[in-house]
Design an enzyme around this catalytic site. Structure first.
Site, PDB file in Angstrom:
ATOM      1  N   ASN A  10      11.619 -60.198  36.122  1.00 19.64           N
ATOM      2  CA  ASN A  10      12.932 -60.563  36.658  1.00 19.64           C
ATOM      3  C   ASN A  10      13.885 -59.413  36.322  1.00 19.64           C
ATOM      4  O   ASN A  10      14.304 -59.270  35.187  1.00 19.64           O
ATOM      5  CB  ASN A  10      13.387 -61.879  36.005  1.00 19.64           C
ATOM      6  CG  ASN A  10      14.821 -62.249  36.369  1.00 19.64           C
ATOM      7  OD1 ASN A  10      15.427 -61.649  37.264  1.00 19.64           O
ATOM      8  ND2 ASN A  10      15.377 -63.237  35.673  1.00 19.64           N
ATOM      9  N   LYS A  12      16.847 -58.949  37.253  1.00 18.91           N
ATOM     10  CA  LYS A  12      18.261 -59.358  37.181  1.00 18.91           C
ATOM     11  C   LYS A  12      19.145 -58.379  37.972  1.00 18.91           C
ATOM     12  O   LYS A  12      18.714 -57.865  38.995  1.00 18.91           O
ATOM     13  CB  LYS A  12      18.688 -59.503  35.714  1.00 18.91           C
ATOM     14  CG  LYS A  12      17.722 -60.415  34.939  1.00 18.91           C
ATOM     15  CD  LYS A  12      18.205 -60.835  33.590  1.00 18.91           C
ATOM     16  CE  LYS A  12      17.151 -61.737  32.947  1.00 18.91           C
ATOM     17  NZ  LYS A  12      17.542 -62.247  31.638  1.00 18.91           N
ATOM     18  N   HIS A  96      17.530 -70.299  37.211  1.00 18.36           N
ATOM     19  CA  HIS A  96      17.549 -69.478  35.999  1.00 18.36           C
ATOM     20  C   HIS A  96      18.756 -69.875  35.142  1.00 18.36           C
ATOM     21  O   HIS A  96      19.822 -70.205  35.677  1.00 18.36           O
ATOM     22  CB  HIS A  96      17.621 -67.990  36.370  1.00 18.36           C
ATOM     23  CG  HIS A  96      17.406 -67.109  35.184  1.00 18.36           C
ATOM     24  ND1 HIS A  96      18.408 -66.821  34.293  1.00 18.36           N
ATOM     25  CD2 HIS A  96      16.290 -66.501  34.720  1.00 18.36           C
ATOM     26  CE1 HIS A  96      17.909 -66.054  33.329  1.00 18.36           C
ATOM     27  NE2 HIS A  96      16.627 -65.839  33.565  1.00 18.36           N
ATOM     28  N   GLU A  98      20.835 -68.225  33.588  1.00 20.60           N
ATOM     29  CA  GLU A  98      22.064 -67.456  33.861  1.00 20.60           C
ATOM     30  C   GLU A  98      22.783 -68.026  35.082  1.00 20.60           C
ATOM     31  O   GLU A  98      24.013 -68.054  35.139  1.00 20.60           O
ATOM     32  CB  GLU A  98      21.719 -65.968  34.038  1.00 20.60           C
ATOM     33  CG  GLU A  98      21.422 -65.311  32.687  1.00 20.60           C
ATOM     34  CD  GLU A  98      20.425 -64.170  32.728  1.00 20.60           C
ATOM     35  OE1 GLU A  98      20.184 -63.609  33.810  1.00 20.60           O
ATOM     36  OE2 GLU A  98      19.867 -63.856  31.656  1.00 20.60           O
ATOM     37  N   GLU A 168      12.064 -71.428  29.743  1.00 17.47           N
ATOM     38  CA  GLU A 168      12.831 -70.349  29.123  1.00 17.47           C
ATOM     39  C   GLU A 168      13.902 -70.931  28.215  1.00 17.47           C
ATOM     40  O   GLU A 168      15.002 -71.271  28.683  1.00 17.47           O
ATOM     41  CB  GLU A 168      13.502 -69.493  30.200  1.00 17.47           C
ATOM     42  CG  GLU A 168      12.532 -68.854  31.171  1.00 17.47           C
ATOM     43  CD  GLU A 168      13.151 -67.636  31.833  1.00 17.47           C
ATOM     44  OE1 GLU A 168      12.607 -66.538  31.652  1.00 17.47           O
ATOM     45  OE2 GLU A 168      14.189 -67.773  32.508  1.00 17.47           O
ATOM     46  N   GLY A 174      16.996 -62.661  26.324  1.00 17.80           N
ATOM     47  CA  GLY A 174      17.766 -61.442  26.069  1.00 17.80           C
ATOM     48  C   GLY A 174      18.275 -61.312  24.643  1.00 17.80           C
ATOM     49  O   GLY A 174      19.135 -60.480  24.363  1.00 17.80           O
ATOM     50  N   SER A 214      12.611 -63.049  25.901  1.00 20.04           N
ATOM     51  CA  SER A 214      12.261 -61.949  25.004  1.00 20.04           C
ATOM     52  C   SER A 214      10.750 -61.729  24.858  1.00 20.04           C
ATOM     53  O   SER A 214      10.252 -61.455  23.765  1.00 20.04           O
ATOM     54  CB  SER A 214      12.908 -62.165  23.626  1.00 20.04           C
ATOM     55  OG  SER A 214      14.322 -62.187  23.751  1.00 20.04           O
TER      56      SER A 214
END
Ligand code: PGA
Length: 253
Positions: A10, A12, A96, A98, A168, A174, A214
């Site tokens: 991904n 991003k 996701h 985010e 996730e 991250g 991560s």
């Protein structure tokens, strides 16, 4: 039949068209000869077409990072399933964290996107996971359960196609803090059991559940050794061919 491991990058909001071409070329080279692992990359919308040209004729599959649920119309700034299909996407990431945290996605909008993707023959990579607060409050399973029920609401088992679920944990994305293989496996097993109840044993057994948060060449092997972890959705480490290829080649580590 066993589940084929699935590693997806991904990207991003990273990589211009020129940079994306270069990265995917390097990735193709670095994973040459790998068999029995499926690989996909999800560049930003603007680089999809270029990356599609680069992966043509290879086994690397193309994914988008989001989609809207209408086919066309007055929806400024959105991208439709038809457009993604035309450009050659096989996968589309949906829900996701985010998107949920920064752009107001809810279980309901995630559900609409998943339905639209499936209706157009795109395989959703359906992301779920708890925040740190939710984990500390002991709500991990309840949150994941709610997200699965909400995201898959009203979708028949026969219509789930090649849906993939990505677990996730938000606190691991991250941050350099990965869930331990045992922590991840516990949730993956729970997800599979939940899908068995909501859908069927057969579908749940064939469903691939990726771990994300991560993932690196250092921790991928331990994660992949778990029974219910079938791959990884990789952010940061998918932006360099060397680290991504090591993750794809986890069996050789
Ligand atoms: P990360 O991102 O690997 O950089 O933690 C994973 C993701 O957000 O899918």
């Amino acid at each position: 039949m066993g589940r084929i491991p699935f590693m997806a990058g991904n990207w991003k909001m990273n990589r211009t068209v020129a940079e994306a071409r270069e990265l995917v070329r390097e990735i193709k080279k670095a994973i040459a000869g790998v068999e029995d692992v499926e690989v996909a990359v999800a560049p930003p919308f603007t680089a999809l077409y270029a990356v599609r040209q680069e992966v043509e004729g290879s086994s690397v599959r193309l994914g988008a990072q989001n989609l809207y649920w209408e086919e066309k119309g007055a929806y400024t700034g959105e991208v439709s399933p038809l457009m993604l299909k035309e450009i050659g996407c096989h996968y589309v990431i949906v829900g996701h964290s985010e998107r949920r945290q920064l752009f107001g996605e809810t279980d309901e909008t995630v559900n609409r996107r998943i339905k639209a993707a499936l209706a157009h023959g795109l395989a959703p990579i359906f992301c779920i996971g708890e925040t740190l607060q939710e984990r500390e409050d002991g709500k991990t399973f309840a949150v994941v359960e709610r997200q699965i029920e909400g995201g898959l609401k009203g979708i028949g088992t026969g219509d789930l196609g090649h849906l993939v679920i990505a677990y996730e944990p938000v606190w691991a994305i991250g941050t350099g803090k990965t869930a331990t293989p045992e922590q991840a496996e516990e949730v993956h097993r729970f997800i599979r059991e939940k899908v068995k109840i909501l859908h069927s044993v057969g579908f749940a057994e064939s469903l691939r559940i990726q771990y994300g948060g991560s993932v690196t060449p250092e921790n991928v092997k331990g994660l992949m050794a778990q029974k219910d972890i079938d791959g990884a959705l990789v952010g940061g480490a998918s932006l360099t061919s060397k680290t991504f290829a090591k993750i794809v080649r986890f069996r050789e580590l």
